[in-house]
Design an enzyme around this catalytic site. Sequence first.
Site, PDB file in Angstrom:
ATOM      1  CB  SER A  22      -0.864  -0.043   1.266  1.00 31.24           C
ATOM      2  OG  SER A  22      -2.013   0.725   1.124  1.00 31.24           O
ATOM      3  N   PRO A  23       0.393   2.352  -0.560  1.00 31.69           N
ATOM      4  CG  PRO A  23      -0.756   3.811  -1.941  1.00 31.69           C
ATOM      5  CD  PRO A  23      -0.910   2.542  -1.195  1.00 31.69           C
ATOM      6  CB  CYS A  25       3.747   9.564   3.483  1.00 29.65           C
ATOM      7  SG  CYS A  25       2.492  10.284   2.463  1.00 29.65           S
ATOM      8  CD  GLN A 101      -1.705   7.135  -2.995  1.00 29.24           C
ATOM      9  OE1 GLN A 101      -0.930   7.589  -2.145  1.00 29.24           O
ATOM     10  NE2 GLN A 101      -2.834   6.518  -2.673  1.00 29.24           N
ATOM     11  CE1 TYR A 184      -3.208  14.476   2.693  1.00 33.01           C
ATOM     12  CE2 TYR A 184      -3.652  12.160   2.299  1.00 33.01           C
ATOM     13  CZ  TYR A 184      -3.044  13.164   3.054  1.00 33.01           C
ATOM     14  OH  TYR A 184      -2.306  12.852   4.159  1.00 33.01           O
ATOM     15  NE  ARG A 231      -5.339   3.446  -0.933  1.00 32.46           N
ATOM     16  CZ  ARG A 231      -4.607   2.904   0.038  1.00 32.46           C
ATOM     17  NH1 ARG A 231      -4.105   3.669   0.998  1.00 32.46           N
ATOM     18  NH2 ARG A 231      -4.361   1.618   0.068  1.00 32.46           N
ATOM     19  N   GLY A 324      -0.106  -2.405   4.357  1.00 33.75           N
ATOM     20  CA  GLY A 324       0.654  -1.238   4.779  1.00 33.75           C
ATOM     21  C   GLY A 324       1.636  -1.623   5.866  1.00 33.75           C
ATOM     22  NE  ARG A 325      -1.193   0.157  10.169  1.00 30.87           N
ATOM     23  CZ  ARG A 325      -2.304   0.376  10.853  1.00 30.87           C
ATOM     24  NH1 ARG A 325      -2.237   0.969  12.022  1.00 30.87           N
ATOM     25  NH2 ARG A 325      -3.483   0.014  10.359  1.00 30.87           N
TER      26      ARG A 325
END
Length: 466
Positions: A22-23, A25, A101, A184, A231, A324-325
Site C-alpha cells: 500500500s502507498p 508516505c 500514487q 486529500y 484510491r 501497509g504496516r
Amino acid sequence: MVRIFDPITLRGGTIKNRARVSPMCQYMSTGKDGIPDDWHLTRLCGFANGGFGLILTESTAISPEGRITPQDTGIWNNRQADAWARITADVQERGSAIGIQLGHAGRKGSSWSPLTGNHGSVPVHTDGWPTLGPSPVPFSDTYATPAQMTTADLDKVVEDFRRAAERSVAAGFDVVEIHAAHGYLLHQFLPPLSNRRGDEYGGTLENRAALLLRTVGAVRAAVPHTPLFVRVSATDWAEGGLTSEDVGRVAAKLGCLGVDLVDVSTGGNTPSPTIPTGPGYQVPAAVAGHEASGIPVSAVGMITEPEQAEAVLTDHGITAVMLGRAALDNPHWPLLAARRLADGRLTGDFVQRTVLSRRLTGAATSHCACLSRGASAPRQATFTRQGAASGVCSALPRTRVAGAFPQCAGRSPRTGCTWASVQCGVRGGPGWSWVVPCSESLGMRVPPGRAQPGTRGSAGTRRRRH
Ligand SMILES: Cc1cc2nc3c(=O)[nH]c(=O)nc-3n(C[C@H](O)[C@H](O)[C@H](O)COP(=O)(O)O)c2cc1C
C-alpha cells in the site's frame, strides 16, 4: 476463485501475484525538492525482493503546492522523473511491478512531517505554502484555512495530474493510482463536509465528483495503455460525510471512464473520527464498492496474516490485498505467505524458501532468499539466469548455495508453467534441492521424485527428507 499467488493481467501486463504494498508516505525527500533518493530505492526494492506483486509508491505530488509536507516526493518535473526511473528499473529487475500514487493534498498540504514531532500547518514564512481547497474550510484548528479554488486552479490541477501521469509512464511505472482518499484534494470535493461550493463543482454528488471524474478522464486519455487505479475513502466515518452508497455510485462512473481498479480505503477527511478498527475492518467497504459498481476492487486495512489475506480474496470477490504496516513489519511478507499457504512440506528447516522474482527465462538474475534457523532476516544469494551459479548464503557463511537454471524443468499441472529445480547445498555435498515455479514464483512445491534426498549436513544444518 482468486488466490494470493495467482497472477493478474491488466492492459497486457502481468502482475505475478495479488499481494501489494500500500502507498506509504516517507517524508524522506530531504532536499525538499521532491526527488526520491536511495532511501526510496532501497525501501521499494526491499519489497520487491520480498516477492510482492505490485508495490505502490507513497503519495507523490503532482505539483509543489500539492505536497502534503515539504519532504514529500514529487513528479512535477523531469529531474524527479529521472530519479524515479532508476527506482522503477530496479524494482522491475526484481520481478515486481511498481505503481505510483499521484496526489494533491489540497487543504491538508503544507503540513509538518510527522517526523518533526510538530502538528498542523507549516508556516508560509518557513517551508510552507498557501493551501487550496474546495472551500475556505480548514481541516482542523491547527491547519491553515485554504483559499477556495478558482476555475483556473481546477483546470491546473487536472492538467498537473495529466502531465504527472505521462511523466510516470515515461519513468517506467507499470501502474498509475490517483489518490482520491484520506482527505486529500480530490476527496475534499466529494462530501459537503469540506465542499460548500455553489458552482458546478458543489451541491449534488455528481457536481462534487466532477473534479475527480475530469481528472480521471484526462489521465486515462493520456496513458491509455497503463493500468489506472483510484484510491477512495468509502466513508468519512462522520455525520454528513461520504457514505458507501455515494462512493459506490462514483466508483461505477470511474469504471465507465476506464479505471481498472478501485482501491478502497476509508476516512481521513475529519481530524478525529471514531473508527471501529480491527482485522480487515475496511473489507466490507471494499465488498460494498465492488457490489455497487461492478468494478474490481482491492482491500486494505489491518490485513496482516496470509490466511486472512487469502480469505479476503477467495471469500469476498476482491481482486487484490494491499498491505501497509504488515509490509513495513516484514518486507518479505510474501515469503511468509508462501510458507504458511504451501502444503506443509516446505516448513521447518535451513534454506526454506526461494523467490525467483522473475520468470527464469526472462530475468537477468534471480534471487534466492535463504532463511536460516536463528537468523533474524532472510539473506540473499543471486543466481545468474543461465548455467551454473553459486554463492554464499550470507546468513550462514559456511553454507554454500549452488544452483543451475533451468534444471529438471517440468510442468506444473495447475498452472502449466515451467518448473525449475534449484539445488542448494552445504559445502561438500548437494544436500538440498527444491523446485520453484517460474512465473508464479512463490507457490512452491516439491514433487516427489524430483528432489534429491538430503545428504550429510555440516554444522547448522540437518538432514532433510523431502
Ligand atoms: C507510514 C504510513 C504512511 C502512509 N501514507 C499513505 C500514502 O501516502 N497514501 C495512501 O493512500 N495511504 C497512506 N497510508 C495508508 C496505508 O496505505 C494503508 O491504507 C493503511 O496503513 C491501512 O493499512 P494497514 O493496516 O495494512 O497499515 C499510510 C500509512 C502509513 C502507516
